[in-house]
Design a protein around this motif. Structure first.
Motif, PDB file in Angstrom:
ATOM      1  N   LEU A 155       0.788  -1.161  -0.029  1.00 56.49           N
ATOM      2  CA  LEU A 155       0.253   0.024  -0.028  1.00 56.49           C
ATOM      3  C   LEU A 155       0.905   1.177  -0.061  1.00 56.49           C
ATOM      4  CD1 LEU A 155      -2.419  -1.133   2.651  1.00 56.49           C
ATOM      5  CD2 LEU A 155      -3.094  -0.758   0.342  1.00 56.49           C
ATOM      6  N   LEU A 156       0.572   2.081  -0.930  1.00 62.37           N
ATOM      7  CA  LEU A 156       1.492   3.327  -1.337  1.00 62.37           C
ATOM      8  C   LEU A 156       0.437   4.571  -1.327  1.00 62.37           C
ATOM      9  CD1 LEU A 156       3.848   2.188  -4.100  1.00 62.37           C
ATOM     10  CD2 LEU A 156       4.351   2.177  -1.485  1.00 62.37           C
ATOM     11  N   THR A 157       0.970   5.912  -0.661  1.00 65.78           N
ATOM     12  CA  THR A 157       0.284   6.999  -0.637  1.00 65.78           C
ATOM     13  C   THR A 157       0.562   7.708  -1.816  1.00 65.78           C
ATOM     14  OG1 THR A 157       1.931   8.253   0.765  1.00 65.78           O
ATOM     15  CG2 THR A 157       0.111   7.020   1.683  1.00 65.78           C
ATOM     16  N   GLN A 158      -0.177   8.635  -2.262  1.00 66.85           N
ATOM     17  CA  GLN A 158       0.119   9.736  -3.070  1.00 66.85           C
ATOM     18  C   GLN A 158       1.497  10.487  -2.764  1.00 66.85           C
ATOM     19  OE1 GLN A 158      -3.534  11.892  -4.641  1.00 66.85           O
ATOM     20  NE2 GLN A 158      -4.184  10.611  -3.004  1.00 66.85           N
ATOM     21  N   HIS A 159       1.380  10.655  -1.476  1.00 63.13           N
ATOM     22  CA  HIS A 159       2.678  11.655  -0.845  1.00 63.13           C
ATOM     23  C   HIS A 159       3.884  10.918  -1.171  1.00 63.13           C
ATOM     24  CE1 HIS A 159       4.830  14.257   1.653  1.00 63.13           C
ATOM     25  NE2 HIS A 159       5.424  13.357   2.368  1.00 63.13           N
ATOM     26  N   ASN A 160       3.839   9.685  -0.834  1.00 64.11           N
ATOM     27  CA  ASN A 160       5.135   8.772  -1.250  1.00 64.11           C
ATOM     28  C   ASN A 160       5.479   8.800  -2.487  1.00 64.11           C
ATOM     29  OD1 ASN A 160       6.804   6.720  -1.104  1.00 64.11           O
ATOM     30  ND2 ASN A 160       5.887   5.192  -0.565  1.00 64.11           N
ATOM     31  N   LEU A 161       4.628   8.576  -3.561  1.00 62.21           N
ATOM     32  CA  LEU A 161       5.024   8.645  -4.951  1.00 62.21           C
ATOM     33  C   LEU A 161       5.347   9.942  -5.379  1.00 62.21           C
ATOM     34  CD1 LEU A 161       2.206   6.065  -5.794  1.00 62.21           C
ATOM     35  CD2 LEU A 161       4.522   5.532  -5.980  1.00 62.21           C
ATOM     36  N   ILE A 162       4.599  10.860  -5.089  1.00 64.27           N
ATOM     37  CA  ILE A 162       5.062  12.328  -5.608  1.00 64.27           C
ATOM     38  C   ILE A 162       6.235  12.806  -4.929  1.00 64.27           C
ATOM     39  CG2 ILE A 162       4.224  14.605  -5.524  1.00 64.27           C
ATOM     40  CD1 ILE A 162       1.350  13.739  -5.632  1.00 64.27           C
ATOM     41  N   THR A 163       6.461  12.533  -3.718  1.00 65.78           N
ATOM     42  CA  THR A 163       7.801  13.033  -3.047  1.00 65.78           C
ATOM     43  C   THR A 163       9.024  12.324  -3.778  1.00 65.78           C
ATOM     44  OG1 THR A 163       6.878  13.466  -0.987  1.00 65.78           O
ATOM     45  CG2 THR A 163       8.922  13.002  -1.127  1.00 65.78           C
ATOM     46  N   ALA A 164       8.990  11.055  -4.119  1.00 66.32           N
ATOM     47  CA  ALA A 164       9.700  10.180  -4.761  1.00 66.32           C
ATOM     48  C   ALA A 164      10.099  10.667  -5.975  1.00 66.32           C
ATOM     49  CB  ALA A 164       9.487   8.796  -4.580  1.00 66.32           C
ATOM     50  N   ALA A 165       8.908  11.015  -6.847  1.00 64.58           N
ATOM     51  CA  ALA A 165       9.212  11.562  -8.245  1.00 64.58           C
ATOM     52  C   ALA A 165       9.786  12.682  -8.135  1.00 64.58           C
ATOM     53  CB  ALA A 165       7.738  11.590  -8.665  1.00 64.58           C
ATOM     54  N   GLY A 166       9.565  13.552  -7.252  1.00 60.39           N
ATOM     55  CA  GLY A 166      10.439  14.938  -7.414  1.00 60.39           C
ATOM     56  C   GLY A 166      11.978  14.734  -7.085  1.00 60.39           C
ATOM     57  N   LEU A 167      12.335  13.908  -6.118  1.00 66.75           N
ATOM     58  CA  LEU A 167      13.886  13.579  -5.998  1.00 66.75           C
ATOM     59  C   LEU A 167      14.213  12.798  -7.291  1.00 66.75           C
ATOM     60  CD1 LEU A 167      13.538  12.246  -2.383  1.00 66.75           C
ATOM     61  CD2 LEU A 167      14.573  14.220  -3.312  1.00 66.75           C
ATOM     62  N   PHE A 168      13.429  11.868  -7.767  1.00 69.77           N
ATOM     63  CA  PHE A 168      13.775  11.156  -8.990  1.00 69.77           C
ATOM     64  C   PHE A 168      14.309  12.306 -10.140  1.00 69.77           C
ATOM     65  CE2 PHE A 168      12.971   9.583 -13.391  1.00 69.77           C
ATOM     66  CZ  PHE A 168      13.272   8.252 -13.173  1.00 69.77           C
ATOM     67  N   ASN A 169      13.418  13.170 -10.451  1.00 73.61           N
ATOM     68  CA  ASN A 169      13.741  14.244 -11.269  1.00 73.61           C
ATOM     69  C   ASN A 169      14.815  14.992 -10.932  1.00 73.61           C
ATOM     70  OD1 ASN A 169      11.463  13.353 -12.728  1.00 73.61           O
ATOM     71  ND2 ASN A 169      10.058  14.801 -11.813  1.00 73.61           N
ATOM     72  N   ARG A 170      15.003  15.582  -9.886  1.00 74.46           N
ATOM     73  CA  ARG A 170      16.174  16.247  -9.285  1.00 74.46           C
ATOM     74  C   ARG A 170      17.255  15.656  -9.203  1.00 74.46           C
ATOM     75  NH1 ARG A 170      16.681  17.647  -3.202  1.00 74.46           N
ATOM     76  NH2 ARG A 170      17.590  15.734  -3.266  1.00 74.46           N
ATOM     77  N   ASN A 171      17.447  14.380  -8.785  1.00 73.50           N
ATOM     78  CA  ASN A 171      18.716  13.720  -8.747  1.00 73.50           C
ATOM     79  C   ASN A 171      19.331  13.392 -10.279  1.00 73.50           C
ATOM     80  OD1 ASN A 171      19.113  14.278  -6.092  1.00 73.50           O
ATOM     81  ND2 ASN A 171      17.987  12.046  -5.584  1.00 73.50           N
ATOM     82  N   TYR A 172      18.559  13.016 -11.033  1.00 70.26           N
ATOM     83  CA  TYR A 172      18.689  12.422 -12.559  1.00 70.26           C
ATOM     84  C   TYR A 172      18.848  13.830 -13.258  1.00 70.26           C
ATOM     85  CZ  TYR A 172      18.176   7.513 -11.291  1.00 70.26           C
ATOM     86  OH  TYR A 172      18.168   6.313 -10.741  1.00 70.26           O
ATOM     87  N   GLY A 173      18.653  15.026 -12.758  1.00 70.39           N
ATOM     88  CA  GLY A 173      18.738  16.084 -13.544  1.00 70.39           C
ATOM     89  C   GLY A 173      17.734  16.298 -14.879  1.00 70.39           C
ATOM     90  N   ILE A 174      16.570  15.735 -14.629  1.00 67.74           N
ATOM     91  CA  ILE A 174      15.580  15.632 -15.755  1.00 67.74           C
ATOM     92  C   ILE A 174      14.496  16.845 -15.491  1.00 67.74           C
ATOM     93  CG2 ILE A 174      13.690  14.044 -17.121  1.00 67.74           C
ATOM     94  CD1 ILE A 174      15.007  11.676 -15.397  1.00 67.74           C
ATOM     95  N   THR A 175      14.293  17.446 -16.550  1.00 66.28           N
ATOM     96  CA  THR A 175      13.607  18.680 -16.676  1.00 66.28           C
ATOM     97  C   THR A 175      12.359  18.620 -17.706  1.00 66.28           C
ATOM     98  OG1 THR A 175      14.595  19.786 -18.477  1.00 66.28           O
ATOM     99  CG2 THR A 175      15.951  20.079 -16.609  1.00 66.28           C
TER     100      THR A 175
END
Length: 526
Positions: A188-208
């Motif tokens: 079971l996953l929350t929206q907060h979990n997925l959205i927070t992880a997605a933000g870090l994914f984009n930032r760390n991988y340098g995807i714009t």
């Protein structure tokens, strides 16, 4: 949450393409409209708070709309692997208590025999062809999936605005594990979990927002829903989500759409690497390859051939992304990057004591914030607590850390097999094989694949006084198992190696591997 992000993107850039699926596309305005219509449909069907909506079919815009629409009316979205059938499918639908299922028409015959054992199921929305009138299979109502696209009335839209969505800190998505040590469990996953992880994914991988991201990973994978869709939405960029992966046309497709980011499992990259080298390889617009696993000795040659940077990380369904490489840094081929700021990570022995730097042990972790990892296994509080023993989540995977804190994945501590990007439960393979009348005992295990990852091999023991028709057993596996879980290799043995307590010693079977007497199901039959 999901709805807030969709509303913001539709207001900021309504005409920007959000997603290509094959030759069709949605803008961000289309996304908002279609999610709203799907949410209205779920409301008409009486979806209750916390009830599960399952998607059982190929990647489609209808399936994509459900990913976000379920939480808009307080529900939970659950994808189901299209290769599931029989007990695999029954377990997941029944365990989750799915009340509504979107299913491709050609998969409907897999659901029909199970209806009597699915008391919670009320409605099946059938894709690929309209259902002109309501009909029932037992207690289950069949409707056309066109219901998800029906425009709402002014009254319905007004009522939708008063419908409370799934709260940010409550489960909104349900993804099933591979069941590596038993039956698969719902994460079971929350929206907060997925959205927070997605933000870090984009930032760390340098995807714009200017990047275009290509993937052919199906939506029924968490990596398909999260990496191929949610990170795209959060980043406000354009995604490409093809329904099938074609080695021969992949690069042409990427050139056609100008994709700058490639996401796929390691086997896909190795298949592309196997294409004859061409001077045009350096004209491919990809600047980032997000993939794993890749053989260390091919890492730099792949980057050089295609003029890109390979980035990877480590995560599980329970913690979507635990470590990541950082774009532009001197990342070490074969590593998984460093732990994200959201978590603590340790490498421990069987007594949960830290091992020395550089020594292998089990990867364990815990969050520094609330709701940034899974909320537990659905209906299994004891299993959740067992996984969180000593207040640390135990991944069941072996790894090591170097002096800089970089993680290296070593192997699975669990009895798992990974083939073509799919995690396979040896328990469930063995259960299906044991249903064959000639088989008394079975052990499923991994052997190396030429494409990286694993092939599935089984060692089987015949019933007392009997023999095993190996070709017939292979046919049985085709009927009983999803394609990705079917054994490639079958070995008939007089007995399975066991410990004094009766536990099968699979490490001995793996060490022997494929031999001259092994039946290879990939070889033509004489």
């Amino acid at each position: 949450m999901f709805g807030d992000v969709i509303d913001a993107r539709a207001a900021e850039q309504p005409d920007k393409t959000f997603m290509w699926i094959d030759e069709g596309s949605w803008t961000y305005r289309d996304l908002k409209d279609r999610v709203e219509r799907a949410a209205l449909a779920l409301r008409r069907l009486g979806l209750g708070r916390g009830e599960v909506v399952a998607s059982f079919g190929r990647t489609s815009f209808d399936a994509l709309s459900l990913l976000f629409a379920a939480s808009r009316v307080g529900g939970v979205y659950m994808p189901v692997n299209v290769q599931y059938k029989g007990d695999y499918l029954l377990h997941q639908l029944r365990d989750a208590g799915a009340t509504v299922v979107l299913a491709d028409r050609e998969l409907l015959d897999r659901i029909e025999p199970l209806v009597g054992e699915l008391p919670a199921l009320r409605t099946v929305l059938v894709a690929d062809g309209d259902v002109e009138t309501d009909r029932k299979i037992g207690h289950v109502r069949l409707l056309s999936a066109a219901e998800l696209r029906r425009e709402g009335t002014a009254e319905e839209l007004a009522a939708l605005l008063t419908t409370a969505p799934t709260p940010w800190n409550q489960p909104a998505c349900l993804f099933y594990t591979s069941g590596t040590t038993g039956v698969s469990k719902g994460v079971l996953l929350t929206q907060h979990n997925l959205i927070t992880a997605a933000g870090l994914f984009n930032r760390n991988y340098g995807i714009t927002a200017d990047d275009i991201q290509y993937s052919a990973v199906p939506l029924f994978h968490i990596s398909g829903a999260y990496t191929s869709v949610i990170t795209v939405l959060v980043g406000g960029r354009t995604g490409v989500l093809d329904t099938r992966f074609s080695v021969s046309t992949c690069w042409d497709r990427i050139r056609e759409l100008g994709a700058t980011v490639f996401f796929g499992v390691g086997a896909m990259v190795l298949m592309l690497w196997g294409l004859p080298p061409s001077p045009e390889d350096r004209t491919i617009p990809i600047r980032l390859m997000l993939t794993a696993p890749i053989p260390v000795d091919l890492w730099r040659p792949i980057e050089e051939r295609y003029g890109c940077e390979i980035l990877t990380g480590y995560g599980q369904s329970e913690v979507v992304m635990l470590t990541q490489m950082i774009a532009g840094e001197d990342n070490i081929p074969g590593s998984c990057g460093r732990v994200l700021d959201l978590y603590e990570l340790r490498i421990v022995d069987d007594e949960d004591e830290d091992v020395p730097v550089g020594e292998p042990g089990e990867i364990v972790m815990r969050p520094k914030q609330n709701h940034v990892m899974f909320e537990g296994y659905v209906g299994r509080p004891e299993a959740t607590l067992a996984q969180m023993r000593n207040l640390w989540f135990h991944t069941g995977d072996l790894g090591k850390l170097d002096e800089s804190g970089t993680l290296y994945f070593i192997d699975r501590k669990k009895d798992a097999i990974r083939r073509r990007g799919e995690n396979i439960s040896s328990f469930e393979v063995e259960k299906s094989v044991l249903a064959h009348a000639q088989v008394a005992e079975c052990a499923a295990f991994a052997v190396p694949s030429s494409l990286g990852e694993d092939e599935v091999m089984i060692a089987v023991v015949a019933q007392a006084g009997g023999t095993i028709d190996v070709a017939a057993l292979a046919d049985h596996c085709v009927e009983a198992l999803p394609r990705f879980a079917r054994p490639r290799y079958i070995e008939v043995v007089p007995a399975l190696p066991k410990s004094v307590t009766g536990r099968v010693q699979k490490h001995e079977l793996r060490a022997i591997g494929v031999g001259p007497s092994t039946y290879d199901t990939a070889e033509p039959r004489s």
